[in-house]
Design an enzyme around this catalytic site. Structure first.
Site, PDB file in Angstrom:
ATOM      1  N   LYS A  14       0.826  -1.208   0.000  1.00 18.67           N
ATOM      2  CA  LYS A  14       0.000   0.000   0.000  1.00 18.67           C
ATOM      3  C   LYS A  14       0.863   1.262   0.000  1.00 18.67           C
ATOM      4  O   LYS A  14       0.641   2.185  -0.790  1.00 18.67           O
ATOM      5  CB  LYS A  14      -0.931  -0.006   1.218  1.00 18.67           C
ATOM      6  CG  LYS A  14      -1.757   1.268   1.317  1.00 18.67           C
ATOM      7  CD  LYS A  14      -3.038   1.130   2.107  1.00 18.67           C
ATOM      8  CE  LYS A  14      -2.869   0.649   3.519  1.00 18.67           C
ATOM      9  NZ  LYS A  14      -4.167   0.625   4.218  1.00 18.67           N
TER      10      LYS A  14
ATOM     11  N   GLU B 130      11.041   8.346  -5.437  1.00 23.03           N
ATOM     12  CA  GLU B 130      11.281   9.272  -6.535  1.00 23.03           C
ATOM     13  C   GLU B 130      10.993   8.673  -7.902  1.00 23.03           C
ATOM     14  O   GLU B 130      10.873   9.401  -8.894  1.00 23.03           O
ATOM     15  CB  GLU B 130      12.736   9.780  -6.479  1.00 23.03           C
ATOM     16  CG  GLU B 130      12.986  10.548  -5.200  1.00 23.03           C
ATOM     17  CD  GLU B 130      14.375  11.142  -5.091  1.00 23.03           C
ATOM     18  OE1 GLU B 130      14.508  12.228  -4.509  1.00 23.03           O
ATOM     19  OE2 GLU B 130      15.340  10.525  -5.570  1.00 23.03           O
TER      20      GLU B 130
ATOM     21  N   VAL C 131      11.283   3.757  -3.652  1.00 25.83           N
ATOM     22  CA  VAL C 131      10.211   4.098  -4.586  1.00 25.83           C
ATOM     23  C   VAL C 131       9.802   5.568  -4.499  1.00 25.83           C
ATOM     24  O   VAL C 131       8.925   5.997  -5.230  1.00 25.83           O
ATOM     25  CB  VAL C 131       8.961   3.224  -4.359  1.00 25.83           C
ATOM     26  CG1 VAL C 131       9.211   1.800  -4.795  1.00 25.83           C
ATOM     27  CG2 VAL C 131       8.511   3.274  -2.909  1.00 25.83           C
TER      28      VAL C 131
END
Ligand code: MOS
Length: 754
Positions: free
Chosen positions: A641, A713, A711
């Site tokens: 998530k 960028e 994750v």
């Protein structure tokens, strides 16, 4: 080449027997945040009622303060003190280091009569309420001698200098290769100045405990802030205790400290009271860093089969005259595509405007807005599908350095993305699809962003209640650090999540480098993992060495950990009992991670493919996102998530970069035209529809013991280019001047007679 790794597999995280790794668990601190119970830096409880500071900012770009009068401000209701450069307490000279190992040098506030940019601090008021401080700030009388300022980037391109300490990267002979190419593209793209626009402005609460200052501030790097303040005050860093527990967005803009930190500490010392200082929303735009504008010329040359023969990406960007910063907008191209003849490099225009600096995916974020559109143009000229063009140019090894890829699933990202997005329904002819007054089109682009691991430590305590508490001088800038560290610790020790606590953001905890460059999860997470493994060994030794334990006398290396127990066959001891027997403090260990010896032998990146469908209003020129979808590969995913939330958040930034976000330097005074979230148009909910992302199964065993990457960028990279390519596919208009606002689109449609 060494391939010896410092870590072994499998391990509890890669085995993932409790299934905590990858699980889409809710944010560890989510309830605290949504109920307002998570104190941000400006809100922390103080040991005594606080005073409030207000910073007065310069109103010109360059010059000198010839006279400044704070007497009326000092006499205003509630005012405790009023400072200018004439009476601010002594600070270390700019850029000095008392301790050569300090990560940051001194950064004094109100240091002199020199003005180097609009929005620079020129006075400081301390009062009983924020309102009184701000009102008194308006009573400070300042006379300036203005000097000629260089404010305009595009008209100053001729003055560009080579990026300091860099040379252009040249492979082969670009000019000859380009000239000999059968099919070419030559274009110049412009990405404007952008602001981070974090929800939480930079803010500090400070008080002194004897010789030691305690500061709560909003910063991405704990040690950086602690060292900067210590150096500025001229005291050893162990006399600064810095907390940064909750941060309302960083994005690179809080990678450093600003005058709120320094002035809060000084004012707390002077007044003997706790002090709170926050920048106003308007001040944030100019008192903190921004992403500079970038002009990029791209030239691509290929043979008729679509093989790249020549590739150049030359970027010119700006920064403040006395604060060099290079937006490395060309670097990513070196790792993305191979061509026998290549040229990439950076130039810098020095201006008298606020400091440029790092903003989410510095380099790639603006850089991919050019090359990935040039690739789209090349594909069209070749009559190739844009994905096929990229597949034909997929390199075997890293084109920059011939290193093997640790793992590179770029082609798989494109292929799976194409399938799930419905890319085959794209009509290759621009303007071919209409929906009422809307032109409809699809575009794609790739994404690439580096992966790094930095040295980091962590502490872990197991107490008699069976709770493990991880402590780390790390930050969570809203990315989910608390949560993933809890998951890693739980999985490593075989503890359920409700038996794990995480405490971050204290300079007296084992240090971690903080949040930046999307290295946080891999770096802090690996340190947490290693510390968990140290705890496992310690607990195994305690159990097997303790006659009161059912595991007494057994081989400690055979122990297993599950459900809060240490287990061997059908015998077990509980972690709670072990910690209780160890003493009132339980068991405490520290551990850490450093890059593997062969880390540099591999090319390590994260990859993705971005897909967008847009509508272009044939009447107004408005571009509306209709759908956006991306497929990404970024190592093992710790929390499905949160990782997706990071990726889609980045994609939304890409929508902003393509369609709405820009700031403009006012030629009169060097201020930025937009100084609030009404004028600075970051996308809002109504702008974003049907946007989703998928993360591929991946484990990068060269990256770190858990095979994870970052994750934070990746999602922004290439996102805007996919949209610009979709705009072209929709209406046949190639716009290279971001953002693609209705005025530009409409003018281009009219120029085409549409
Ligand atoms: Mo970042 S923009 O490297 O915090």
């Amino acid at each position: 080449m060494s391939t010896v790794r410092d870590w072994a597999a499998p391990n509890p995280v890669t085995e993932n027997r409790s299934g905590l790794i990858g699980k889409p668990v809710d944010r560890y601190e989510g309830r605290l945040k949504v109920t307002g119970a998570a104190p941000y830096a400006f809100e922390v409880e103080t040991p005594a009622p606080p005073l409030y500071g207000h910073i007065v900012s310069s109103t010109l770009a360059k010059g000198r303060i010839t006279a400044i009068d704070t007497s009326a401000a000092a006499a205003a209701p509630g005012v405790v003190l009023a400072w200018s450069h004439l009476n601010v307490p002594a600070q270390a000279a700019r850029g000095t280091r008392l301790n050569p190992r300090s990560q940051r040098a001194s950064n004094p506030a109100l240091e002199s009569d020199r003005i180097e940019h609009y929005g620079q601090s020129v006075a400081f008021i301390l009062a009983d309420t924020p309102e009184n401080a701000r009102a008194a700030g308006g009573l400070v009388r300042i006379a300036y001698a203005a000097e000629d300022a260089d404010l305009d980037f595009l008209s100053s391109l001729d003055s560009a200098i080579p990026a300091p300490g860099e040379e252009d990267a040249r492979v082969g002979d670009f000019e000859a290769g380009y000239a000999a190419s059968q099919v070419t593209v030559d274009g110049t793209w412009f990405s404007p100045l952008q602001n981070h626009a974090q929800m939480e402005p930079c803010a500090t609460t400070a008080w002194w405990e004897g010789e030691k200052v305690v500061v709560h501030t909003s910063i991405q790097m704990v040690k950086g802030g602690q060292h900067a303040l210590a150096e500025t005050l001229g005291i050893p860093s162990d006399r600064v205790r810095l907390f940064t527990r909750y941060i309302g967005g960083g994005f690179g803009g809080k990678g450093q400290s600003y005058d709120d930190l320094t002035l809060a500490a000084l004012a707390a010392r002077e007044s003997g009271r706790p002090v709170r200082v926050a920048y106003t929303r308007q001040q944030m735009f100019q008192a903190t860093i921004h992403r500079p504008a970038v002009q990029m010329r791209v030239r691509l040359g290929a043979d008729r089969s679509g093989r790249l023969n020549a590739m150049a990406l030359e970027a010119v960007t700006h920064c403040a005259r006395n604060a060099p910063f290079v937006e490395h907008a060309a670097s990513f191209a070196r790792n993305l595509y191979a061509a026998p003849h290549r040229l990439t490099g950076h130039r810098l225009v020095l201006l008298d405007i606020p400091h440029a600096g790092a903003m989410r995916a510095p380099g790639e974020a603006p850089g991919m807005l050019s090359l990935e559109c040039a690739m789209d143009e090349l594909a069209e000229k070749l009559g190739l599908d844009p994905i096929e063009l990229r597949i034909r140019n997929e390199p075997e090894v890293d084109p920059d350095n011939a290193k093997p890829f640790s793992v590179r699933q770029l082609v798989r990202c494109m292929q799976e993305g194409a399938q799930q997005f419905g890319w085959s329904r794209r009509h290759p002819t621009p303007g071919a699809v209409r929906d009422g007054r809307w032109y409809v089109g699809m575009g794609m682009a790739t994404a690439i962003r580096g992966n790094f691991l930095l040295p980091a430590k962590a502490g872990l305590r197991l107490t008699g209640d069976g709770v493990a508490t991880l402590t780390q001088g790390m930050t969570d800038i809203g990315t989910g650090t608390y949560t993933i560290l809890a998951q890693i610790t739980g999985e490593t020790l075989g503890l359920p999540l409700d038996q794990v606590r995480v405490e971050l953001g204290d300079s007296e905890m084992p240090p971690a480098p903080g949040s930046g460059g999307q290295f946080g999860a891999a770096t802090a997470g690996s340190a947490a993992f290693e510390t968990g493994m140290v705890m496992r060994r310690r607990l195994a030794e305690l159990a097997t060495g303790d006659p009161r334990s059912p595991l007494y006398g057994e081989d400690p290396t055979l122990m297993d950990f599950a459900n809060g127990n240490i287990v061997l066959g059908n015998r077990s001891d509980s972690l709670a009992a072990l910690a209780s027997r160890a003493g009132p403090e339980g068991v405490y260990v520290e551990g850490g991670i450093s890059p593997a010896a062969d880390a540099r032998d591999w090319s390590q990146h994260t990859y993705g493919a971005q897909f967008a469908e847009v509508g272009v209003d044939s009447v107004t020129g408005e571009v509306r996102l209709r759908r956006m979808f991306g497929v990404f590969a970024a190592g093992r995913i710790l929390n499905a998530k949160l990782a997706k939330s990071q990726i889609t958040g980045g994609m939304i930034w890409g929508v902003g970069a393509a369609l709405t976000e820009a700031n403009v330097v006012d030629p009169r005074d060097g201020s930025f035209l937009h100084q609030d979230l009404g004028g600075y148009l970051a996308p809002v909910h109504a702008d974003i529809v049907n946007l989703d992302a998928v993360l591929l199964d991946e484990a990068d065993d060269k990256a770190n013991p858990m095979g994870i990457k970052g994750v934070g960028e990746l999602g922004i990279c290439g996102a805007g280019a996919a949209i610009a390519n979709a705009v072209y596919n929709a209406c046949g208009v190639r716009l290279r001047d971001y953002p693609l606002t209705p005025d530009k689109v409409l003018a281009a449609l009219e120029a085409k007679g549409l």
